[in-house]
Design a protein around this motif. Structure first.
Motif, PDB file in Angstrom:
ATOM      1  N   LEU A   1       5.065  -5.307  25.248  1.00 43.57           N
ATOM      2  CA  LEU A   1       4.904  -4.729  26.716  1.00 43.57           C
ATOM      3  C   LEU A   1       4.656  -6.005  27.698  1.00 43.57           C
ATOM      4  CD1 LEU A   1       3.318  -1.302  25.964  1.00 43.57           C
ATOM      5  CD2 LEU A   1       5.551  -1.693  26.496  1.00 43.57           C
TER       6      LEU A   1
ATOM      7  N   SER B   1       4.738  -5.686  33.534  1.00 47.23           N
ATOM      8  CA  SER B   1       5.509  -4.695  34.583  1.00 47.23           C
ATOM      9  C   SER B   1       5.912  -3.471  33.550  1.00 47.23           C
ATOM     10  CB  SER B   1       6.853  -5.462  35.019  1.00 47.23           C
ATOM     11  OG  SER B   1       7.536  -5.859  33.851  1.00 47.23           O
ATOM     12  N   ASN B   2       6.174  -3.737  32.286  1.00 51.26           N
ATOM     13  CA  ASN B   2       6.454  -2.514  31.381  1.00 51.26           C
ATOM     14  C   ASN B   2       5.162  -1.718  31.492  1.00 51.26           C
ATOM     15  OD1 ASN B   2       7.886  -4.725  29.004  1.00 51.26           O
ATOM     16  ND2 ASN B   2       8.729  -3.480  30.318  1.00 51.26           N
TER      17      ASN B   2
ATOM     18  N   ALA C   1       2.968  -0.710  33.624  1.00 49.08           N
ATOM     19  CA  ALA C   1       2.995   0.326  34.787  1.00 49.08           C
ATOM     20  C   ALA C   1       3.989   1.367  34.585  1.00 49.08           C
ATOM     21  CB  ALA C   1       3.351  -0.487  36.160  1.00 49.08           C
ATOM     22  N   GLU C   2       5.031   1.081  33.946  1.00 46.47           N
ATOM     23  CA  GLU C   2       6.165   1.810  33.714  1.00 46.47           C
ATOM     24  C   GLU C   2       5.934   2.809  32.437  1.00 46.47           C
ATOM     25  OE1 GLU C   2      11.131   1.925  32.650  1.00 46.47           O
ATOM     26  OE2 GLU C   2      10.098  -0.120  32.981  1.00 46.47           O
ATOM     27  N   VAL C   3       5.190   2.387  31.382  1.00 46.70           N
ATOM     28  CA  VAL C   3       4.842   3.193  30.167  1.00 46.70           C
ATOM     29  C   VAL C   3       3.765   4.235  30.727  1.00 46.70           C
ATOM     30  CG1 VAL C   3       3.341   3.256  28.294  1.00 46.70           C
ATOM     31  CG2 VAL C   3       5.371   1.556  28.686  1.00 46.70           C
TER      32      VAL C   3
ATOM     33  N   GLN D   1       3.221   5.490  33.945  1.00 49.09           N
ATOM     34  CA  GLN D   1       4.135   6.458  34.748  1.00 49.09           C
ATOM     35  C   GLN D   1       4.842   7.448  34.016  1.00 49.09           C
ATOM     36  OE1 GLN D   1       5.810   3.837  37.419  1.00 49.09           O
ATOM     37  NE2 GLN D   1       3.878   3.383  38.696  1.00 49.09           N
ATOM     38  N   LYS D   2       5.509   7.068  33.041  1.00 46.36           N
ATOM     39  CA  LYS D   2       6.249   7.830  32.249  1.00 46.36           C
ATOM     40  C   LYS D   2       5.853   8.362  30.898  1.00 46.36           C
ATOM     41  CE  LYS D   2      10.695   5.928  34.018  1.00 46.36           C
ATOM     42  NZ  LYS D   2      11.972   5.327  33.933  1.00 46.36           N
TER      43      LYS D   2
END
Length: 222
Positions: free
Chosen positions: A211, A214-215, A217-219, A221-222
């Motif tokens: 990760l 930037s990954n 933050a995505e992880v 959130q999702k």
């Protein structure tokens, strides 16, 4: 269908010393008990609740306790040392046991309470057996690298937890761990023995997901 338990291991180990042999499994027990609505902070109280639940009288006990003590069990269990009489009366009412027998029931649980990785795996399996056929239980453990650091005993414990869940639950319970540092860098800074220990643990975690920041933050959130 699945259920995920997400936790920061250092945060959940607030009352647990890393020097304890069972430090790691104690955290897993704690979050698993909390997920099921038991009192994870005190393992022996959670075991008491679990046993009542297994016998089908947990709700009856909670109702009886509310009437006797004038407050919900969720509040009372936090002060269980002061609530001995009320607990004994509620227990006797719910189970039909004698009040004298019920006195000091929580103390008896404290004396008998012990943790083992095998018990943990058995309890997870029992929980899964009561779920739909293809149900998955996922443990997402954050900051495990920092928590374990160079403690070989904790490393071995994590390895054993992953192995036991895989063996007993036949792939229905997953352990996903995150570690801040790049694995290759960690291995490069270790001596030969530590590298060997760490390699063994990596073998139990077959799927590596790299990760970037930037990954992350995505992880989250999702």
């Amino acid at each position: 269908p699945s259920r995920s338990i997400l936790f920061n291991i250092d945060q959940k180990a607030d009352v647990i010393s890393k020097t304890q042999i069972d430090a790691l499994v104690a955290v897993f027990f704690k979050v698993f008990d909390e997920m099921r609505g038991y009192y994870g902070k005190q393992g022996h109280v959670a075991q008491f609740e679990r046993d009542l639940d297994t016998r089908g009288v947990y709700q009856a006990f909670k109702d009886a306790y509310q009437k006797i003590a004038g407050k919900p069990w969720e509040k009372g269990r936090e002060q269980h040392l002061l609530e001995g009489n009320n607990i004994a009366r509620a227990y006797a009412q719910a189970t039909g046991e004698d009040v004298e027998f019920a006195k000091g029931i929580i103390d008896k649980y404290r004396q008998q309470h012990h943790l083992s990785i095998e018990d943990f795996a058995d309890q997870v399996k029992e929980y899964l057996d009561h779920q739909p056929a293809n149900f998955r239980l996922n443990f997402f453990v954050d900051e495990v690298g920092q928590f374990i650091a160079e403690n070989v005993k904790l490393m071995t414990n994590l390895q054993t937890i992953a192995e036991s869940l895989a063996t007993k639950c036949k792939g229905r319970a997953w352990v996903i761990v995150t570690s801040q540092s790049d694995m290759e860098n960690i291995l490069g800074q270790m001596n030969r023995q530590q590298t060997n220990d760490f390699s063994k643990i990596q073998a139990r975690f077959a799927n590596k997901i790299l990760l970037t920041s930037s990954n992350v933050a995505e992880v989250i959130q999702k």
